[in-house]
Motif scaffolding. Structure first.
Motif, PDB file in Angstrom:
ATOM      1  N   MET A 330       0.845  -1.196   0.000  1.00  0.00           N
ATOM      2  CA  MET A 330       0.000   0.000   0.000  1.00  0.00           C
ATOM      3  C   MET A 330       0.882   1.248   0.000  1.00  0.00           C
ATOM      4  SD  MET A 330      -3.200  -1.120   0.213  1.00  0.00           S
ATOM      5  CE  MET A 330      -3.999  -2.699   0.522  1.00  0.00           C
ATOM      6  N   ASP A 331       1.693   1.417  -1.045  1.00  0.00           N
ATOM      7  CA  ASP A 331       2.601   2.571  -1.086  1.00  0.00           C
ATOM      8  C   ASP A 331       1.837   3.887  -1.009  1.00  0.00           C
ATOM      9  OD1 ASP A 331       4.670   0.808  -1.321  1.00  0.00           O
ATOM     10  OD2 ASP A 331       4.996   1.119  -3.455  1.00  0.00           O
ATOM     11  N   GLY A 332       0.812   4.024  -1.846  1.00  0.00           N
ATOM     12  CA  GLY A 332       0.042   5.265  -1.866  1.00  0.00           C
ATOM     13  C   GLY A 332      -0.665   5.514  -0.549  1.00  0.00           C
ATOM     14  N   THR A 333      -1.256   4.467   0.006  1.00  0.00           N
ATOM     15  CA  THR A 333      -1.960   4.598   1.284  1.00  0.00           C
ATOM     16  C   THR A 333      -0.986   4.919   2.409  1.00  0.00           C
ATOM     17  OG1 THR A 333      -3.566   2.978   0.486  1.00  0.00           O
ATOM     18  CG2 THR A 333      -3.571   3.449   2.837  1.00  0.00           C
ATOM     19  N   ALA A 334       0.189   4.283   2.394  1.00  0.00           N
ATOM     20  CA  ALA A 334       1.194   4.540   3.428  1.00  0.00           C
ATOM     21  C   ALA A 334       1.694   5.981   3.362  1.00  0.00           C
ATOM     22  CB  ALA A 334       2.349   3.560   3.266  1.00  0.00           C
ATOM     23  N   LEU A 335       1.899   6.490   2.151  1.00  0.00           N
ATOM     24  CA  LEU A 335       2.327   7.879   1.986  1.00  0.00           C
ATOM     25  C   LEU A 335       1.265   8.825   2.551  1.00  0.00           C
ATOM     26  CD1 LEU A 335       4.082   9.377  -1.077  1.00  0.00           C
ATOM     27  CD2 LEU A 335       2.116  10.585  -0.129  1.00  0.00           C
ATOM     28  N   TYR A 336       0.038   8.508   2.273  1.00  0.00           N
ATOM     29  CA  TYR A 336      -1.088   9.293   2.786  1.00  0.00           C
ATOM     30  C   TYR A 336      -1.108   9.306   4.313  1.00  0.00           C
ATOM     31  CZ  TYR A 336      -5.950   9.332   4.480  1.00  0.00           C
ATOM     32  OH  TYR A 336      -7.098   9.516   5.212  1.00  0.00           O
ATOM     33  N   GLN A 337      -0.747   8.169   4.938  1.00  0.00           N
ATOM     34  CA  GLN A 337      -0.697   8.117   6.410  1.00  0.00           C
ATOM     35  C   GLN A 337       0.274   9.156   6.961  1.00  0.00           C
ATOM     36  OE1 GLN A 337      -2.772   5.779   7.723  1.00  0.00           O
ATOM     37  NE2 GLN A 337      -3.148   5.062   5.654  1.00  0.00           N
ATOM     38  N   GLY A 338       1.425   9.273   6.299  1.00  0.00           N
ATOM     39  CA  GLY A 338       2.436  10.223   6.751  1.00  0.00           C
ATOM     40  C   GLY A 338       1.941  11.661   6.671  1.00  0.00           C
ATOM     41  N   VAL A 339       1.358  12.034   5.528  1.00  0.00           N
ATOM     42  CA  VAL A 339       0.863  13.401   5.355  1.00  0.00           C
ATOM     43  C   VAL A 339      -0.284  13.686   6.322  1.00  0.00           C
ATOM     44  CG1 VAL A 339      -0.195  15.039   3.758  1.00  0.00           C
ATOM     45  CG2 VAL A 339       1.544  13.447   2.926  1.00  0.00           C
ATOM     46  N   ALA A 340      -1.253  12.749   6.407  1.00  0.00           N
ATOM     47  CA  ALA A 340      -2.436  12.966   7.246  1.00  0.00           C
ATOM     48  C   ALA A 340      -2.075  13.060   8.729  1.00  0.00           C
ATOM     49  CB  ALA A 340      -3.441  11.839   7.019  1.00  0.00           C
ATOM     50  N   SER A 341      -1.129  12.234   9.169  1.00  0.00           N
ATOM     51  CA  SER A 341      -0.727  12.263  10.581  1.00  0.00           C
ATOM     52  C   SER A 341      -0.152  13.622  10.961  1.00  0.00           C
ATOM     53  CB  SER A 341       0.304  11.165  10.863  1.00  0.00           C
ATOM     54  OG  SER A 341      -0.221   9.892  10.599  1.00  0.00           O
ATOM     55  N   LEU A 342       0.758  14.127  10.126  1.00  0.00           N
ATOM     56  CA  LEU A 342       1.357  15.430  10.409  1.00  0.00           C
ATOM     57  C   LEU A 342       0.343  16.554  10.249  1.00  0.00           C
ATOM     58  CD1 LEU A 342       5.005  15.456   8.999  1.00  0.00           C
ATOM     59  CD2 LEU A 342       4.228  15.401  11.347  1.00  0.00           C
ATOM     60  N   PHE A 343      -0.565  16.435   9.279  1.00  0.00           N
ATOM     61  CA  PHE A 343      -1.600  17.444   9.061  1.00  0.00           C
ATOM     62  C   PHE A 343      -2.465  17.608  10.310  1.00  0.00           C
ATOM     63  CE2 PHE A 343      -6.079  18.191   7.734  1.00  0.00           C
ATOM     64  CZ  PHE A 343      -5.941  19.497   7.278  1.00  0.00           C
ATOM     65  N   ILE A 344      -2.903  16.495  10.879  1.00  0.00           N
ATOM     66  CA  ILE A 344      -3.753  16.539  12.078  1.00  0.00           C
ATOM     67  C   ILE A 344      -2.969  17.097  13.271  1.00  0.00           C
ATOM     68  CG2 ILE A 344      -4.999  15.102  13.750  1.00  0.00           C
ATOM     69  CD1 ILE A 344      -5.769  13.287  11.382  1.00  0.00           C
ATOM     70  N   ALA A 345      -1.705  16.693  13.395  1.00  0.00           N
ATOM     71  CA  ALA A 345      -0.873  17.223  14.484  1.00  0.00           C
ATOM     72  C   ALA A 345      -0.688  18.729  14.336  1.00  0.00           C
ATOM     73  CB  ALA A 345       0.473  16.507  14.503  1.00  0.00           C
ATOM     74  N   GLN A 346      -0.450  19.197  13.114  1.00  0.00           N
ATOM     75  CA  GLN A 346      -0.263  20.627  12.869  1.00  0.00           C
ATOM     76  C   GLN A 346      -1.541  21.415  13.143  1.00  0.00           C
ATOM     77  OE1 GLN A 346       1.086  20.622   8.807  1.00  0.00           O
ATOM     78  NE2 GLN A 346       3.062  19.679   9.322  1.00  0.00           N
ATOM     79  N   LEU A 347      -2.700  20.818  12.824  1.00  0.00           N
ATOM     80  CA  LEU A 347      -3.981  21.480  13.063  1.00  0.00           C
ATOM     81  C   LEU A 347      -4.149  21.874  14.520  1.00  0.00           C
ATOM     82  CD1 LEU A 347      -6.650  19.456  11.009  1.00  0.00           C
ATOM     83  CD2 LEU A 347      -6.115  21.873  10.766  1.00  0.00           C
ATOM     84  N   TYR A 348      -3.664  21.006  15.410  1.00  0.00           N
ATOM     85  CA  TYR A 348      -3.861  21.225  16.843  1.00  0.00           C
ATOM     86  C   TYR A 348      -2.578  21.620  17.564  1.00  0.00           C
ATOM     87  CZ  TYR A 348      -8.523  19.506  16.069  1.00  0.00           C
ATOM     88  OH  TYR A 348      -9.819  19.380  15.603  1.00  0.00           O
TER      89      TYR A 348
END
Length: 439
Positions: A330-348
């Motif tokens: 799941m290369d694409g899905t795994a890459l998405y995990q990285g972006v989404a995790s940091l995005f949510i952390a940055q939001l808060y």
């Protein structure tokens, strides 16, 4: 009409995709424009919902037909491939090479995702008022995703490879278990005297021909199905939500583009001496169907056909590498995990250190193993990753609620990368196997 039918299949699918997207946008914005003039009648809304539902039904029938034949194709291909092997050790070699490359590309994809999010800082572009509004709107859906997420350990994943019931593995479409059963059956068949094994191999050959004929028929219908799938997605996509998290979407797409147009060409050229453009042309039908369906499992029959007819990957390699890839790569899905995790952390305003970033890489890599290749599974994986870095349930629920509205369009993009990665690994492993035979 004849001119369209004479176009190569990938161009027909692309035309269906473009027309479907256009039709969906017309429905979405046409309703918003005409609604004030036909107020309170409900007719326009009724017609729009009816058209979307019709297209949804047609698209789902097509996807169900593909899923129907996905498991039989894997079973028959593996039994044939393993059953005709003279060297049983070849499966071991193929398995080790496949696992190493899959794990390497998955870890690389997550790293690229993290670097993209660190550079672009997508969470800083969402105003607090917009953030809180989106979080409240999707709260109930996000909570359901969190409750449905299960984080099995590495050893549980290993144990789950062996099914307790072979029929349930087939019925549920558990691809890792199906691969294990089929591979064991084929290997044992290769040890049976040829006169006794011949009838089973002949039957498998006949079934394989039948399944290929079914895939051919479905591919002729794929432009219409893709039109229906795209119309449904674009008609229901919230333009206001997309605008609010535009930089987040852009970050994911940039990361996926780096993987697809940067990493894969380098690996293909360096590992197999294959140019990238002919490779993309060969797998275009599978890529376009993956984009439209958001399901690598449903795309599997088409992926295997492209690998056989266009990439010329040998049967023993493609029948093992591609079904396995549809489940664990799941290369694409795994890459998405990285972006989404940091995005949510940055939001808060949550700062993640090196240890947390390393935890994201390791957890997302392991979470991708055994995860079903179906639409929306990325959000389930994301919950597991967010839990591993210690985010509170409240922050997780709010973060998932914010990104849920645009998840489908990103799911389409990352599934395309997932399927492309499967094909790339199949080419690499096949090249290494051919090289090993020559030596």
């Amino acid at each position: 009409m004849k001119k369209i039918q004479n176009l190569p299949l990938h161009w027909q699918i692309l035309c269906g995709m473009a027309l479907g997207a256009l039709g969906g946008l017309i429905l979405q914005f046409g309703q918003a424009f005409l609604d004030p003039f036909i107020s309170n009648s409900g007719i326009l809304s009724f017609l729009t919902e009816g058209l979307v539902q019709i297209n949804h039904s047609v698209g789902q029938v097509f996807l169900r037909a593909l899923r129907l034949i996905a498991v039989p194709i894997v079973i028959v291909s593996l039994i044939l491939g393993a059953g005709q092997l003279n060297d049983v050790r070849a499966i071991g070699r193929i398995g080790i090479k496949t696992a190493i490359i899959y794990l390497f590309t998955t870890a690389m994809a997550i790293t690229i995702g993290l670097l993209t999010a660190i550079l672009l800082q997508p969470g800083r572009f969402v105003p607090q008022a917009v953030r809180d509004g989106l979080a409240q709107a999707g709260k109930s859906i996000a909570q359901g995703k969190i409750e449905g997420a299960v984080s099995p350990s590495f050893w549980e994943n290993v144990v789950n490879i062996v099914p307790t019931n072979p029929f349930s593995a087939v019925v549920e479409g558990n691809m890792i278990q199906v691969v294990f059963l089929s591979l064991c059956s084929g290997l044992l068949l290769s040890q049976v005297p040829k006169a006794q094994a011949k009838s089973i191999l002949d039957l498998s050959e006949a079934l394989n021909s039948l399944l290929i004929a079914l895939v051919t028929v479905l591919m002729k219908l794929s432009p219409v199905a893709v039109f229906c799938l795209m119309l449904e997605v674009t008609a229901s996509l919230g333009a206001d939500i997309l605008g609010a998290v535009f930089v987040y979407c852009l970050s994911v797409i940039i990361g996926l583009s780096v993987m697809l147009f940067g990493v894969y060409p380098l690996l293909l050229r360096g590992g197999a001496g294959r140019p990238f453009v002919p490779f993309v042309q060969a797998i275009a039908p599978a890529q376009l169907l993956a984009f439209s369906s958001s399901s690598s499992a449903a795309t599997l029959p088409v992926t295997m056909e492209c690998a056989e007819k266009n990439l010329k990957v040998s049967n023993d390699v493609r029948s093992f590498v591609l079904p396995l890839g549809a489940t664990i790569n799941m290369d694409g899905t795994a890459l998405y995990q990285g972006v989404a995790s940091l995005f949510i952390a940055q939001l808060y305003g949550i700062d993640l250190g090196f240890n947390e970033l390393l935890t994201i890489v390791l957890t997302a890599t392991l979470a991708s193993i055994g995860t079903a290749g179906v639409p929306g599974v990325g959000l389930i994986m994301l919950v597991i990753v967010l839990e591993s870095i210690g985010l509170s349930p409240e922050v997780m629920a709010a973060g998932l609620a914010i990104i849920f509205g645009v998840d489908r369009i990103l799911d389409m993009c990352r599934t395309t990368v997932n399927v492309s990665g499967d094909c790339m690994v199949a080419v690499l492993v096949d090249h290494l196997e051919q090289k090993n035979k020559v030596e």
